[in-house]
Motif scaffolding. Sequence first.
Motif, PDB file in Angstrom:
ATOM      1  N   GLN A  15     -41.228 -32.147  -0.696  1.00 27.82           N
ATOM      2  CA  GLN A  15     -41.021 -32.805   0.600  1.00 27.82           C
ATOM      3  C   GLN A  15     -41.063 -31.763   1.727  1.00 27.82           C
ATOM      4  OE1 GLN A  15     -37.289 -34.862   1.072  1.00 27.82           O
ATOM      5  NE2 GLN A  15     -37.645 -35.235   3.260  1.00 27.82           N
ATOM      6  N   ILE A  16     -40.420 -30.597   1.482  1.00 30.45           N
ATOM      7  CA  ILE A  16     -40.375 -29.544   2.513  1.00 30.45           C
ATOM      8  C   ILE A  16     -41.777 -29.031   2.814  1.00 30.45           C
ATOM      9  CG2 ILE A  16     -39.576 -27.208   3.016  1.00 30.45           C
ATOM     10  CD1 ILE A  16     -37.058 -27.891   1.313  1.00 30.45           C
ATOM     11  N   TYR A  17     -42.585 -28.776   1.763  1.00 30.47           N
ATOM     12  CA  TYR A  17     -43.911 -28.194   1.981  1.00 30.47           C
ATOM     13  C   TYR A  17     -44.950 -29.227   2.448  1.00 30.47           C
ATOM     14  CZ  TYR A  17     -43.083 -23.421   0.353  1.00 30.47           C
ATOM     15  OH  TYR A  17     -42.653 -22.127   0.253  1.00 30.47           O
ATOM     16  N   SER A  18     -44.782 -30.466   2.018  1.00 30.32           N
ATOM     17  CA  SER A  18     -45.823 -31.454   2.323  1.00 30.32           C
ATOM     18  C   SER A  18     -45.458 -32.437   3.423  1.00 30.32           C
ATOM     19  CB  SER A  18     -46.168 -32.250   1.042  1.00 30.32           C
ATOM     20  OG  SER A  18     -46.569 -31.386   0.022  1.00 30.32           O
ATOM     21  N   GLU A  61     -41.333 -35.309   8.393  1.00 34.77           N
ATOM     22  CA  GLU A  61     -40.551 -36.536   8.239  1.00 34.77           C
ATOM     23  C   GLU A  61     -39.061 -36.279   8.421  1.00 34.77           C
ATOM     24  OE1 GLU A  61     -41.464 -38.104   4.429  1.00 34.77           O
ATOM     25  OE2 GLU A  61     -43.612 -38.421   4.867  1.00 34.77           O
ATOM     26  N   GLY A  62     -38.666 -34.990   8.275  1.00 31.82           N
ATOM     27  CA  GLY A  62     -37.262 -34.628   8.453  1.00 31.82           C
ATOM     28  C   GLY A  62     -36.564 -34.392   7.138  1.00 31.82           C
ATOM     29  N   LEU A  63     -35.536 -33.558   7.137  1.00 36.07           N
ATOM     30  CA  LEU A  63     -34.749 -33.253   5.955  1.00 36.07           C
ATOM     31  C   LEU A  63     -33.277 -33.335   6.344  1.00 36.07           C
ATOM     32  CD1 LEU A  63     -34.923 -32.185   2.959  1.00 36.07           C
ATOM     33  CD2 LEU A  63     -34.585 -29.899   3.923  1.00 36.07           C
ATOM     34  N   SER A  64     -32.575 -34.355   5.735  1.00 34.88           N
ATOM     35  CA  SER A  64     -31.173 -34.545   6.125  1.00 34.88           C
ATOM     36  C   SER A  64     -30.312 -33.385   5.642  1.00 34.88           C
ATOM     37  CB  SER A  64     -30.640 -35.855   5.536  1.00 34.88           C
ATOM     38  OG  SER A  64     -30.547 -35.748   4.112  1.00 34.88           O
ATOM     39  N   VAL A 111     -37.477 -22.541   5.141  1.00 43.23           N
ATOM     40  CA  VAL A 111     -36.445 -23.499   4.716  1.00 43.23           C
ATOM     41  C   VAL A 111     -36.157 -23.323   3.226  1.00 43.23           C
ATOM     42  CG1 VAL A 111     -35.870 -25.946   4.472  1.00 43.23           C
ATOM     43  CG2 VAL A 111     -37.093 -25.138   6.516  1.00 43.23           C
ATOM     44  N   VAL A 112     -37.212 -23.215   2.425  1.00 43.24           N
ATOM     45  CA  VAL A 112     -37.049 -23.047   0.978  1.00 43.24           C
ATOM     46  C   VAL A 112     -36.320 -21.740   0.676  1.00 43.24           C
ATOM     47  CG1 VAL A 112     -38.290 -22.742  -1.210  1.00 43.24           C
ATOM     48  CG2 VAL A 112     -39.035 -24.486   0.429  1.00 43.24           C
TER      49      VAL A 112
END
Length: 768
Positions: free
Chosen positions: A26-29, A33-36, A126-127
């Motif tokens: 989700q982070i890379y692709s 969309e956002g990450l809660s 982020v990762v």
Amino acid sequence: MTSLSPTQPQSDVESTWRKLEEGIDQIYSRLEEGLSYDRYMGLYTGVYNYCTNTRAFPAFGADSLSGINRGMQGASLLGSDLYSNLCKYLQAHLSSIKMECEQYMDESLLQYYSKQWSRYTIASSVVHHVFSYLNRHWVRREREEGRKNVYDVNTLALVSWRDNLFTHVQNNITVAVLKLIERQRNGETIETGLIKSVVESYVSLGLDDSDSSKTTLDVYVKFFEAPFLSATEIYYKTESEKFVGENSVTDYMKKAEARLQEEDSRVQLYLHPSTHKPLITTCENVLVSNHMEIMWEEFQNLLDNDKQADLFRMYTLLSRVPEGLNPLRNKFEAHVKKAGLNTIERIADQGGETMEPKTYVDALLEVHIKYNDLVSNAFRGEAGFVASLDKACREFVNRNKVCKTSTSKSPELVARYCDSLLRKSAKNPEEADLEDLLNNIMTVFKYVEDKDVFQKFYSKMLAKRLVNGTSASDDAEASMISKLKEACGYEYTSKLQRMFTDMGVSKDLNDAFREKMQQTHDSNELTDFYILVLGTASWPLQAPTTSFNIPDEIVKTYERFQRFYQSKHNGRKLNWLFQLSKAELKTHYLKAKTAYTFQVSAYQMGILLHYNDGLSYSYEELQTGTGINPDVLNGQLGILVKAKVLTLSQGQSVGEPGSRYDLSMDFKSKKIRVNLNIPIKTEQRVEAEETHKTIEEDRKLLMQAAIVRIMKTRKVMKHVALMNEVITQLQSRFKPRIPDIKKCIDVLLEKEYIERVDSQKDMYSYVA
């Protein structure tokens, strides 16, 4: 890659990674969309729990968040399987981006690459934080144990990009960037952000394998800078050769200047700062070094037409490359020298035999000011051009048409111009203007080689100004001496300063004498009398060339002062310089009853006072009565006859034996005060010749003194070395000629101050 820990079941690894992979993907692709926060903390906690003790607590479960806070004494640090899986994910993710890249070319490729690079680096950051516990413990421990192929997650992401994507697409990327830059050079507007992004990726990929915290520019230099510089060289070589063939040199210089400015801006816009030096050096070689010869050839034309803007542009361009300015300096020196010589030749032809000092100095200054301004403005005061200007000025100041007969002519004329400025006259400039004029004189004086000639003439003229009371300003006199002292040192002006001291002492002496006479004599017996007592060593004054019978009217005053002075300074001798003395006589004999005051020399006074006893005298009677030699007497009589104070019998000439001189009873003048004390041109010419003779004698003594001084220090010295040392020591005062030095050496050999060393003809030794 490190193998799976035997204490950790395969099912735990797979289940943990499955949960992590969903979040990482989700982070890379889909990071947009956002990450809660909860999602982020869940991923972070999963990595933490897995690394600390995955057998005691599940990485993902009901107690996963609270597990962070539980004491994990003795827990193992695990992580190789997570690290391995992350590597595989990144490899697969980048492979898909690589396949997409193959569908694009040129600018569209750069847009895609730039977009993916931006997304990838943000996601990797982020990762990296999600895996921060892994970084701090497991990765750190692995690297400390020598496993240099293990990296923190952020560095791992960059290494993966480099190995799995960059190495495959870098050639197309670089070609696309170079095409875009070429389009910009051709005048098109481009999206510079694309290039900047690509450049940043090249720089970021320069990783130091031995220390992951450091970066290098190896990737940037190898894959971008080198081909970029090569393309730049080819582009500008082609363009410059074509432009030179179709346009003028001045237009080409404008083009080259603009291109260099563009490349300078290009570095600031989107290139790494380290590229600035090699890029500008490449451009300078192609745009300037390859076309230096045509600029050198054009330089003379620009000088002849006084094109300052173009000269500055040429100077700026050629100063960028080694040895680019040397030919310009040489041509500039020759040009200034020629301009100076031509200017002096023109005024010499206009002025005939006599050269006005002001005209001469103004002409020298005109040339210097013009080219000094050029050096300051067009060449920015560069030391090499300043030196060329100085060399050229030294040449035309000392070896022009006016100086053809004697190199001493230049310093003589400069000294005479000084005299005209510092002597009282109706044309004296204002004080501020005078200071500027004196500064201008010092500019010319700097280039005068025979400074001893200037000193001789200046001191003689200063002596006359002081003796005759004709200095325009004591402040100006002091200012000029101060300037000379600053330029040549204390010794050069010491005698000039002592002359002023003597003037002050003389004033005190006159005051004392006047007071003494008023106490001992009746005022009717006293003559208005003022005397200057001057030291022989400091004043350049010559003894009288004629005898002189002191008139009876002043004999008493003369004798009284002699006695007064001897009473104060017993043993000193007074030498009376009547040729420098002057007097004022009042008339009481004219028919018109107008009383004139004649300003006369001492010799004229001796002649005219005879007419108190008679109205007519023969030449022989005047000569006997005054005791003046015929040469001097003839000159003084000539002035009196010309002024019509005396009349000469018709048909007779001045100085002719038997000629008679009558006092003119009809003398008239528009002025009440009539100056008869006029210098005679023949006397001025003789005085100048005598001054030059004195200079030659002084130079011989200076050279001999220098030789003795050098030999006393060195004891033994070769002929050539001695000659060079003498020239070095004396060149600040004058430029000694080789034959004159040889003559002085011969004189000192005869006087046995030095001697030749046995069996060595070119070696001298000092005789103690």
